[in-house]
Design an enzyme around this catalytic site. Structure first.
Site, PDB file in Angstrom:
ATOM      1  N   HIS A 135      23.959 -11.848  40.759  1.00  0.00           N
ATOM      2  CA  HIS A 135      23.619 -10.497  40.287  1.00  0.00           C
ATOM      3  C   HIS A 135      24.596  -9.444  40.825  1.00  0.00           C
ATOM      4  O   HIS A 135      24.668  -8.352  40.281  1.00  0.00           O
ATOM      5  CB  HIS A 135      22.145 -10.145  40.554  1.00  0.00           C
ATOM      6  CG  HIS A 135      21.803  -9.724  41.949  1.00  0.00           C
ATOM      7  ND1 HIS A 135      21.264 -10.590  42.883  1.00  0.00           N
ATOM      8  CD2 HIS A 135      21.890  -8.524  42.575  1.00  0.00           C
ATOM      9  CE1 HIS A 135      21.039  -9.931  44.012  1.00  0.00           C
ATOM     10  NE2 HIS A 135      21.416  -8.679  43.857  1.00  0.00           N
TER      11      HIS A 135
ATOM     12  N   ASP B  20      21.204 -17.847  42.802  1.00  0.00           N
ATOM     13  CA  ASP B  20      21.821 -16.532  42.608  1.00  0.00           C
ATOM     14  C   ASP B  20      23.170 -16.412  43.340  1.00  0.00           C
ATOM     15  O   ASP B  20      23.273 -15.735  44.354  1.00  0.00           O
ATOM     16  CB  ASP B  20      20.845 -15.462  43.104  1.00  0.00           C
ATOM     17  CG  ASP B  20      21.207 -14.068  42.612  1.00  0.00           C
ATOM     18  OD1 ASP B  20      22.362 -13.873  42.178  1.00  0.00           O
ATOM     19  OD2 ASP B  20      20.346 -13.167  42.677  1.00  0.00           O
TER      20      ASP B  20
ATOM     21  N   SER C  72      22.257  -7.988  49.471  1.00  0.00           N
ATOM     22  CA  SER C  72      22.445  -9.075  48.527  1.00  0.00           C
ATOM     23  C   SER C  72      23.837  -9.632  48.686  1.00  0.00           C
ATOM     24  O   SER C  72      24.808  -8.883  48.780  1.00  0.00           O
ATOM     25  CB  SER C  72      22.259  -8.588  47.102  1.00  0.00           C
ATOM     26  OG  SER C  72      20.910  -8.675  46.782  1.00  0.00           O
TER      27      SER C  72
HETATM   28  N1  ARG Z   1      15.753  -7.944  43.471  1.00  0.00           N
HETATM   29  C1  ARG Z   1      17.061  -8.333  43.851  1.00  0.00           C
HETATM   30  C2  ARG Z   1      17.843  -7.090  44.377  1.00  0.00           C
HETATM   31  O1  ARG Z   1      17.265  -6.066  44.577  1.00  0.00           O
HETATM   32  C3  ARG Z   1      17.781  -9.056  42.755  1.00  0.00           C
HETATM   33  C4  ARG Z   1      18.019  -8.263  41.529  1.00  0.00           C
HETATM   34  C5  ARG Z   1      18.772  -8.944  40.425  1.00  0.00           C
HETATM   35  N2  ARG Z   1      17.925  -9.564  39.446  1.00  0.00           N
HETATM   36  C6  ARG Z   1      17.298  -8.929  38.417  1.00  0.00           C
HETATM   37  N3  ARG Z   1      16.520  -9.617  37.622  1.00  0.00           N
HETATM   38  N4  ARG Z   1      17.441  -7.674  38.153  1.00  0.00           N
HETATM   39  O2  ARG Z   1      18.937  -6.763  44.003  1.00  0.00           O
HETATM   40  N1  ASP Z   2      18.427  -7.746  45.862  1.00  0.00           N
HETATM   41  C1  ASP Z   2      18.843  -6.754  46.804  1.00  0.00           C
HETATM   42  C2  ASP Z   2      20.332  -6.443  46.697  1.00  0.00           C
HETATM   43  O1  ASP Z   2      20.902  -6.494  45.639  1.00  0.00           O
HETATM   44  C3  ASP Z   2      18.450  -7.130  48.192  1.00  0.00           C
HETATM   45  C4  ASP Z   2      17.103  -6.604  48.544  1.00  0.00           C
HETATM   46  O2  ASP Z   2      16.764  -5.478  48.119  1.00  0.00           O
HETATM   47  O3  ASP Z   2      16.400  -7.289  49.263  1.00  0.00           O
HETATM   48  O4  ASP Z   2      20.958  -6.007  47.626  1.00  0.00           O
END
Ligand code: ARG
Ligand code: ASP
Length: 734
Positions: free
Chosen positions: A106, A242, A666
């Protein structure tokens, strides 16, 4: 005192645990789960140059075998030399002597999307460069190394006195920061910048190296790298691979250089060895990266406002936008690519805020903050600490005053700047007009040049067919729910469906050609044309209010809140000298340590630490938008062809730990007790997304891809053995 007792207990535990191990018992897991409470020493995002002392001791107690110097050292290579800020928003790490960079899927998503088309859809099918020549350049990408961190608090605060007003203080501080950065000792190809910590009570200087030739090396298909997509996002149990890979290129002297085909793979001072031994509950984990922003020391009144006023408004706006965009993406594969990245980022925080609100409520965080504030007030009174008596009532008054301003500002950001794309475009045009009004033709010209450069990129991912219904729905919400005193008259008692029809039928800003045509001519001509465009005029009303009423008021109140927050931070540390205080995240390099650990999401339920490929297959829905599984992966599962990456006939996929992480972490490496890579951080669990305001070691967990799953996909799924051969694989447990 309590802290010393805890250390003694833990020290005893470490000894007894050793004995268990020496007896050859596998019972260590049981021992670990009956550990005296180690939760008190978990949580926090620590500054890597200041780990000696408390942090080093705590890490040892949690099982680390590393010294503070193994992690950060200026004169010798250390872990920090392998940690790289990825394009400003994520983290990445070097995993080979040839500058191979690992980050999340991502995090590389925008780059992967930019190389994709309906014919070559790397988002859908994945991408693997089989040699250096096949790696793909990314013109606007950059990655940053931290070379050195110095404390410059004294220099930055020089000349600042208590009796000055806040604006005057800030002015001096900003001047000092410029001076300090300019005077910093560094090489010509390095940069220096200063950041504030503990709410302005400490300042650190960072000397950095920024590399701009970063090429895409590999990415799995989204059905692996984004498996479970938005349904599984922020959730445990998770089964997402990921990850994606890039490579840093440098000039012949191994220094940063703009893209050139003559550049060569970067030679790092350190790269992470990769452990094939896996993890079990209780194992030490260290996450090293660039957390973006946390707000751990807000007063209860502020958390209350976020949870009950601001988050609900933002959630509602995004929910409406997402529903509309999703319906178009499902119908049209070209729109699906165009909106992939935008949709993902909008959906991401929409879902996070929902989880955050639930977590704050369930953990009673606001009431607990209030309790702490009562204790604080009592001690301040008892000890007669001057200057701290009115802090909490100041907060109450200021937050009351800023509430409507913040709410209106959030509506403007979410609707007029972010989610109605046409309005976002009118904002850039509005800035052009402002430049013209203030600085004439020359100022206009400077801004237009950079504006025109960005146009292609904007319209490549824009569809007025999608944007029009979003406009209609969101402007209506704005008119209904945003505080009336900040609403333009053009939005009162009107039919937004009619307005949308007219604007999207006539505005030149709905297409690239139209926008280019509008921007041609002298400043005077362009401004005239813009002011005849219905789309522009609608946006202009909103942006004018934002510029002249909303933002000045917000900044004025916010400056006061920040001043109180700075004092409150200092006061907290004085009033509670035995509590652990880490500085809130600010996109600088941090270390967070913890352990592999399951958790109880609710009564009667315990979540295990690890998921397996079996679970991927359990979620499999053939042909599904989010849960389809590639044929090849199914076959590998059937034949159990896991190579050296499996564990007792099973293929681990993800695991969780108590590391305190946030957005920006991330792509951060999860590192074992010896400094080897064991996982790749990418998310947090739903019940714990509140950790940005209230880290709770009972339920806040970060989610990591098991590094063995990454290797398995690279090797067995993609057949990219060339990449495995670059890496150093180790067996620290054997
Ligand atoms: N929640 C994770 C972060 O905050 C992964 C986000 C990417 N995935 C998504 N389906 N948007 O970045
Ligand atoms: N998914 C998040 C990021 O892209 C990490 C988090 O918020 O825990 O940095």
């Amino acid at each position: 005192m309590k802290r010393i007792q805890l250390y003694l207990l833990l020290a005893l535990f470490v000894v007894s645990c050793k004995t268990v191990q020496n007896n050859g018992a596998v019972a260590q897991i049981n021992e670990v789960t009956t550990v005296p409470d180690t939760r008190e020493i978990q949580g926090g995002m620590w500054i890597p140059s200041l780990l000696e002392g408390m942090n080093e001791q705590e890490m040892k107690l949690l099982g680390s075998k590393m010294t503070a110097k193994d992690i950060y050292d200026v004169n010798n290579s250390s872990l920090k030399d392998a940690i790289v800020h990825f394009n400003g928003g994520c983290t990445s790490e070097i995993i080979s002597p040839n500058g191979l960079l690992l980050t999340n899927h991502h995090c590389g998503y925008g780059a992967i999307q930019s190389h994709s088309s309906v014919e070559h859809d790397y988002l859908k099918d994945g991408f693997w460069a089989k040699s250096y020549d096949e790696e793909l350049a990314n013109p606007s990408m950059s990655v940053t190394f931290i070379k050195r961190i110095d404390d410059v608090t004294t220099e930055v605060l020089e000349g600042v006195t208590e009796d000055m007003d806040e604006a005057a203080k800030m002015k001096i501080i900003n001047q000092n920061i410029l001076k300090v950065a300019k005077a910093a000792q560094k090489e010509t190809w390095q940069d220096a910048n200063v950041k504030s910590f503990y709410k302005g009570n400490q300042y650190l200087l960072f000397v950095t190296e920024v590399f701009k030739d970063v090429r895409l090396v590999g990415a799995p298909p989204s059905s692996i790298g984004k498996y479970g997509a938005d349904t599984d996002n922020w959730m445990w149990p998770r089964h997402t691979g990921d990850f994606s890979m890039f490579r840093i290129y440098a000039d012949a002297n191994n220094r940063p250089a703009a893209y050139s085909k003559d550049n060569v793979p970067y030679k790092p001072n350190h790269y992470l060895p990769i452990s094939l031994d896996g993890v079990e509950e209780g194992d030490f984990t260290l996450v090293f990266g660039f957390p973006g922003r946390t707000n751990e020391y807000l007063p209860a009144v502020a958390v209350d406002q976020i949870v009950n006023v601001l988050n609900p408004a933002k959630i509602e706006v995004r929910e409406n936008a997402l529903k509309i965009i999703d319906s178009y993406m499902r119908k049209d594969p070209a729109i699906k690519i165009q909106y992939a990245s935008k949709y993902a980022s909008t959906a991401n925080y929409w879902k996070k805020w929902i989880g955050e609100n639930q977590g704050i409520e369930k953990s009673n965080a606001i009431a607990k903050k209030r309790e702490l504030e009562v204790e604080f007030t009592n001690i301040v009174k008892e000890k007669d600490l001057v200057g701290y008596q009115t802090l909490l009532s100041d907060f109450e008054n200021l937050y009351k005053e800023i509430e409507k301003v913040s709410l209106a500002r959030d509506y403007w950001i979410e609707v007029a700047y972010r989610n109605v794309e046409l309005l976002g475009i009118t904002f850039r045009a509005f800035q052009l007009e402002q430049a013209y009004l203030r600085g004439g033709e020359q100022a206009f010209e400077n801004l237009r040049a950079s504006g025109i450069n960005r146009l292609e990129g904007t319209y490549k991912n824009y569809s007025p067919v999608v944007d029009k219904p979003v406009f209609e729905k969101l402007t209506q919400l704005y008119a209904e729910k945003s505080p009336k005193e900040y609403l333009p008259s053009t939005m009162v008692n009107v039919d937004f469906s009619e307005i949308a029809k007219e604007i999207y039928a006539t505005s030149k800003l709905t297409s690239l050609e139209g926008a280019k045509e509008l921007l041609e001519g002298t400043g005077e001509e362009v401004i005239k044309k813009l002011n005849a465009d219905k789309g522009y005029l609608f946006g202009k009303e909103l942006h004018t209010i934002f510029y002249t009423k909303l933002e000045p008021k917000f900044q004025q109140l916010n400056l006061q809140i920040e001043a109180v927050q700075k004092k409150y931070m200092k006061a907290l540390m004085e009033v509670f000298p035995n509590k652990r205080f880490f500085p809130d995240a600010n996109s600088t390099l941090r270390v967070t340590y913890g352990q592999v650990s399951g958790y109880k999401p609710k009564d009667g339920v315990y979540y295990n630490t690890t998921t397996y490929l079996k679970g991927v297959m359990e979620k499999y829905v053939p042909g599904d938008y989010e849960f389809d599984v590639p044929q090849k992966l199914q076959e590998l599962y059937k034949t159990k062809d896991y190579g050296p990456y499996g564990e007792n006939g099973k293929m681990p996929v993800c695991f969780i730990g108590t590391n305190h992480t946030t957005g920006g972490n991330s792509g951060s490496p999860a590192i074992d007790a010896h400094g080897n890579l064991i996982g790749l951080n990418f998310d947090r669990v739903w019940e714990g997304t509140m950790s940005d305001m209230n880290y709770d070691p009972d339920i806040c967990r970060n989610i990591m891809v098991d590094i063995r799953y990454v290797l398995f996909i690279v090797d067995k799924y993609a057949g990219a053995k060339n990449l495995i051969d670059e890496m150093t694989l180790v067996h620290p447990k054997k």
